[in-house]
Scaffold this motif. Structure first.
Motif, PDB file in Angstrom:
ATOM      1  N   ASP A  99       1.084  -1.104   0.345  1.00 40.34           N
ATOM      2  CA  ASP A  99      -0.004  -0.126  -0.122  1.00 40.34           C
ATOM      3  C   ASP A  99       0.770   1.110  -0.242  1.00 40.34           C
ATOM      4  OD1 ASP A  99      -2.348  -1.372   0.072  1.00 40.34           O
ATOM      5  OD2 ASP A  99      -1.914  -1.623   2.400  1.00 40.34           O
ATOM      6  N   GLU A 100       1.693   0.933   0.203  1.00 37.68           N
ATOM      7  CA  GLU A 100       3.690   2.021   0.523  1.00 37.68           C
ATOM      8  C   GLU A 100       3.404   2.175  -1.156  1.00 37.68           C
ATOM      9  OE1 GLU A 100       3.884   4.252   2.924  1.00 37.68           O
ATOM     10  OE2 GLU A 100       2.216   3.636   3.771  1.00 37.68           O
ATOM     11  N   ARG A 101       3.083   3.267  -2.212  1.00 35.66           N
ATOM     12  CA  ARG A 101       3.523   3.544  -3.417  1.00 35.66           C
ATOM     13  C   ARG A 101       4.367   5.189  -3.246  1.00 35.66           C
ATOM     14  NH1 ARG A 101       1.714  -0.273  -7.019  1.00 35.66           N
ATOM     15  NH2 ARG A 101       1.117  -2.399  -5.705  1.00 35.66           N
ATOM     16  N   THR A 102       5.048   4.776  -5.190  1.00 39.75           N
ATOM     17  CA  THR A 102       4.798   6.569  -4.805  1.00 39.75           C
ATOM     18  C   THR A 102       5.558   6.439  -6.730  1.00 39.75           C
ATOM     19  OG1 THR A 102       6.984   8.786  -4.954  1.00 39.75           O
ATOM     20  CG2 THR A 102       7.474   6.336  -5.436  1.00 39.75           C
ATOM     21  N   ALA A 103       4.827   8.031  -7.049  1.00 35.74           N
ATOM     22  CA  ALA A 103       4.862   8.129  -8.341  1.00 35.74           C
ATOM     23  C   ALA A 103       6.480   7.389  -8.944  1.00 35.74           C
ATOM     24  CB  ALA A 103       4.676   9.711  -9.140  1.00 35.74           C
ATOM     25  N   LEU A 104       7.578   7.860  -8.436  1.00 37.14           N
ATOM     26  CA  LEU A 104       9.017   8.154  -8.705  1.00 37.14           C
ATOM     27  C   LEU A 104       8.926   8.204 -10.085  1.00 37.14           C
ATOM     28  CD1 LEU A 104      11.388   6.592  -7.652  1.00 37.14           C
ATOM     29  CD2 LEU A 104      11.252   4.953  -8.358  1.00 37.14           C
ATOM     30  N   PRO A 105       9.381   9.963 -10.505  1.00 41.68           N
ATOM     31  CA  PRO A 105       8.707  10.424 -12.189  1.00 41.68           C
ATOM     32  C   PRO A 105      10.567   9.787 -12.479  1.00 41.68           C
ATOM     33  CG  PRO A 105       9.059  12.305 -10.213  1.00 41.68           C
ATOM     34  CD  PRO A 105       8.981  10.776  -9.787  1.00 41.68           C
ATOM     35  N   GLU A 106      11.279   8.960 -12.083  1.00 44.43           N
ATOM     36  CA  GLU A 106      12.869   9.847 -12.401  1.00 44.43           C
ATOM     37  C   GLU A 106      12.549   7.686 -12.869  1.00 44.43           C
ATOM     38  OE1 GLU A 106      13.351  11.503  -8.089  1.00 44.43           O
ATOM     39  OE2 GLU A 106      11.825  10.607  -9.326  1.00 44.43           O
ATOM     40  N   ALA A 107      11.813   7.180 -12.478  1.00 42.72           N
ATOM     41  CA  ALA A 107      12.489   6.065 -13.237  1.00 42.72           C
ATOM     42  C   ALA A 107      11.399   5.418 -14.231  1.00 42.72           C
ATOM     43  CB  ALA A 107      11.451   4.580 -11.767  1.00 42.72           C
ATOM     44  N   GLY A 108      10.451   6.491 -15.145  1.00 43.25           N
ATOM     45  CA  GLY A 108       9.934   6.476 -16.315  1.00 43.25           C
ATOM     46  C   GLY A 108       8.947   5.688 -16.331  1.00 43.25           C
ATOM     47  N   GLY A 109       8.554   4.765 -15.163  1.00 40.50           N
ATOM     48  CA  GLY A 109       7.235   3.659 -15.095  1.00 40.50           C
ATOM     49  C   GLY A 109       5.987   4.498 -15.293  1.00 40.50           C
ATOM     50  N   ALA A 132      14.594  -2.063 -10.662  1.00 39.99           N
ATOM     51  CA  ALA A 132      15.699  -1.254 -10.099  1.00 39.99           C
ATOM     52  C   ALA A 132      15.149  -1.091  -8.924  1.00 39.99           C
ATOM     53  CB  ALA A 132      16.038  -0.586 -10.727  1.00 39.99           C
ATOM     54  N   VAL A 133      15.991  -0.505  -7.804  1.00 37.83           N
ATOM     55  CA  VAL A 133      15.812   0.355  -6.477  1.00 37.83           C
ATOM     56  C   VAL A 133      16.664   1.410  -6.610  1.00 37.83           C
ATOM     57  CG1 VAL A 133      16.209  -0.580  -4.078  1.00 37.83           C
ATOM     58  CG2 VAL A 133      15.568  -2.240  -5.527  1.00 37.83           C
ATOM     59  N   THR A 138      16.236  12.642  -0.110  1.00 35.56           N
ATOM     60  CA  THR A 138      15.664  13.219   1.077  1.00 35.56           C
ATOM     61  C   THR A 138      15.067  12.360   2.051  1.00 35.56           C
ATOM     62  OG1 THR A 138      13.845  14.705   0.463  1.00 35.56           O
ATOM     63  CG2 THR A 138      16.408  15.318   0.527  1.00 35.56           C
ATOM     64  N   SER A 139      14.773  12.641   3.128  1.00 39.11           N
ATOM     65  CA  SER A 139      13.643  12.157   4.220  1.00 39.11           C
ATOM     66  C   SER A 139      12.489  12.056   3.741  1.00 39.11           C
ATOM     67  CB  SER A 139      13.971  12.554   5.155  1.00 39.11           C
ATOM     68  OG  SER A 139      13.420  13.444   5.897  1.00 39.11           O
ATOM     69  N   SER A 140      12.460  12.206   2.290  1.00 34.64           N
ATOM     70  CA  SER A 140      10.911  12.981   2.292  1.00 34.64           C
ATOM     71  C   SER A 140      10.837  12.694   0.942  1.00 34.64           C
ATOM     72  CB  SER A 140      10.512  14.214   1.962  1.00 34.64           C
ATOM     73  OG  SER A 140       9.133  14.838   1.371  1.00 34.64           O
ATOM     74  N   GLU A 141       9.578  11.766  -0.206  1.00 36.18           N
ATOM     75  CA  GLU A 141       9.780  11.601  -1.523  1.00 36.18           C
ATOM     76  C   GLU A 141       9.515  13.069  -2.612  1.00 36.18           C
ATOM     77  OE1 GLU A 141       5.778   9.291  -2.017  1.00 36.18           O
ATOM     78  OE2 GLU A 141       6.017   9.115   0.254  1.00 36.18           O
ATOM     79  N   GLU A 142       9.634  13.957  -2.339  1.00 32.02           N
ATOM     80  CA  GLU A 142       9.244  15.252  -2.762  1.00 32.02           C
ATOM     81  C   GLU A 142      10.861  15.831  -3.316  1.00 32.02           C
ATOM     82  OE1 GLU A 142       7.615  15.414   0.399  1.00 32.02           O
ATOM     83  OE2 GLU A 142       6.147  14.087  -1.108  1.00 32.02           O
ATOM     84  N   GLY A 143      11.914  15.009  -2.681  1.00 33.34           N
ATOM     85  CA  GLY A 143      13.500  15.009  -2.533  1.00 33.34           C
ATOM     86  C   GLY A 143      13.714  14.560  -4.208  1.00 33.34           C
ATOM     87  N   GLY A 144      12.871  13.584  -4.432  1.00 33.84           N
ATOM     88  CA  GLY A 144      14.072  12.807  -5.812  1.00 33.84           C
ATOM     89  C   GLY A 144      14.511  12.212  -5.153  1.00 33.84           C
ATOM     90  N   PHE A 145      14.373  11.148  -5.984  1.00 37.38           N
ATOM     91  CA  PHE A 145      15.002   9.563  -6.370  1.00 37.38           C
ATOM     92  C   PHE A 145      16.118   9.650  -7.437  1.00 37.38           C
ATOM     93  CE2 PHE A 145      11.704   8.860  -3.826  1.00 37.38           C
ATOM     94  CZ  PHE A 145      11.827   8.006  -2.738  1.00 37.38           C
ATOM     95  N   ASP A 146      17.120   8.321  -6.770  1.00 37.80           N
ATOM     96  CA  ASP A 146      18.891   8.112  -6.860  1.00 37.80           C
ATOM     97  C   ASP A 146      18.197   6.533  -7.374  1.00 37.80           C
ATOM     98  OD1 ASP A 146      19.523  10.902  -8.078  1.00 37.80           O
ATOM     99  OD2 ASP A 146      20.253  10.434  -5.904  1.00 37.80           O
ATOM    100  N   ARG A 147      18.910   6.098  -8.576  1.00 35.36           N
ATOM    101  CA  ARG A 147      19.051   4.540  -8.430  1.00 35.36           C
ATOM    102  C   ARG A 147      20.212   4.399  -8.066  1.00 35.36           C
ATOM    103  NH1 ARG A 147      16.879   2.150 -13.901  1.00 35.36           N
ATOM    104  NH2 ARG A 147      17.891  -0.376 -13.812  1.00 35.36           N
ATOM    105  N   ILE A 148      19.653   3.060  -7.598  1.00 35.26           N
ATOM    106  CA  ILE A 148      20.606   2.478  -6.434  1.00 35.26           C
ATOM    107  C   ILE A 148      21.351   1.089  -6.849  1.00 35.26           C
ATOM    108  CG2 ILE A 148      20.969   4.198  -4.605  1.00 35.26           C
ATOM    109  CD1 ILE A 148      19.772   2.130  -2.599  1.00 35.26           C
ATOM    110  N   ALA A 149      20.389   0.322  -7.486  1.00 33.60           N
ATOM    111  CA  ALA A 149      20.599  -1.450  -7.640  1.00 33.60           C
ATOM    112  C   ALA A 149      19.454  -1.588  -9.115  1.00 33.60           C
ATOM    113  CB  ALA A 149      20.665  -2.167  -6.810  1.00 33.60           C
ATOM    114  N   ASP A 150      20.832  -2.683  -8.983  1.00 31.88           N
ATOM    115  CA  ASP A 150      19.635  -2.702 -11.148  1.00 31.88           C
ATOM    116  C   ASP A 150      18.498  -3.068 -10.604  1.00 31.88           C
ATOM    117  OD1 ASP A 150      21.305  -1.243 -12.945  1.00 31.88           O
ATOM    118  OD2 ASP A 150      22.442  -2.213 -12.880  1.00 31.88           O
ATOM    119  N   GLY A 151      18.467  -4.080  -9.631  1.00 29.53           N
ATOM    120  CA  GLY A 151      17.545  -5.177  -9.175  1.00 29.53           C
ATOM    121  C   GLY A 151      17.582  -5.386  -7.983  1.00 29.53           C
TER     122      GLY A 151
END
Length: 175
Positions: A99-109, A132-133, A138-151
């Motif tokens: 139930d915990e989801r985020t849009a994660l636009p950086e992933a392009g999905g 990918a993981v 930051t400690s918020s979804e709004e700060g953006g995400f970086d890809r750290i693992a391919d799987g």
């Protein structure tokens, strides 16, 4: 300690080995912990999945092909608490993560990513629809995400290496 597992599928056998290695490494961390740090260790354990976790795992695996490894993981492992490794690492059980989801636009999905856990400082970890993981900046979804693992296998290996690193040097982990 194993070599990197970025291309390995997440199977029951892989997860059993990971659970065994991490549990042994966590036992090494808590041995003598109070003498070293001046306070007793908290919870450092890998829990088995509950019935609700297995149901959620099946749902995630069926949702999209990129969540197949996540479904396999949650079919074998419940909550993970590594409160005394660095700032701490906490992986949610499937019944929570589903139930915990985020849009994660950086992933392009188009399928929202699953927030699978966090560290003790509030940094979030998410699995995108391609498997990918990602880690929040930051400690918020709004700060953006970086890809750290391919799987997921590569991410789990990073967690294992983080426990070993902390045990050997007291330095925080790699994730």
């Amino acid at each position: 300690m194993r070599d990197s597992h970025s291309s390995l599928p997440v199977t029951a056998a892989f997860l059993a080995g990971w659970r065994e290695e991490v549990s042994a490494a966590l036992a090494a961390v808590v041995a003598g912990f109070e003498e070293k740090y001046g306070y007793g260790p908290g919870e450092n354990a890998i829990h088995p999945p509950e019935a609700a976790d297995r149901i959620a795992a099946a749902g995630l695996a069926a949702e999209c092909p990129g969540f197949a490894d996540l479904g396999a993981y949650y079919g074998e492992i419940g909550a993970v608490h590594m409160g005394d490794v660095g700032n701490g690492y906490f992986l949610h059980p499937a019944s929570h993560a589903v139930d915990e989801r985020t849009a994660l636009p950086e992933a392009g999905g188009t399928v929202p990513a699953v927030l699978i856990g966090s560290d003790g400082g509030g940094i979030l970890y998410a699995v995108a629809a391609d498997g990918a993981v990602w880690r929040s900046r930051t400690s918020s979804e709004e700060g953006g995400f970086d890809r750290i693992a391919d799987g997921l296998a590569e991410f789990l290996d990073l967690l294992l290496r983080s426990v070993h690193r902390f045990d050997a040097s007291g330095q925080p982990g790699l994730v």
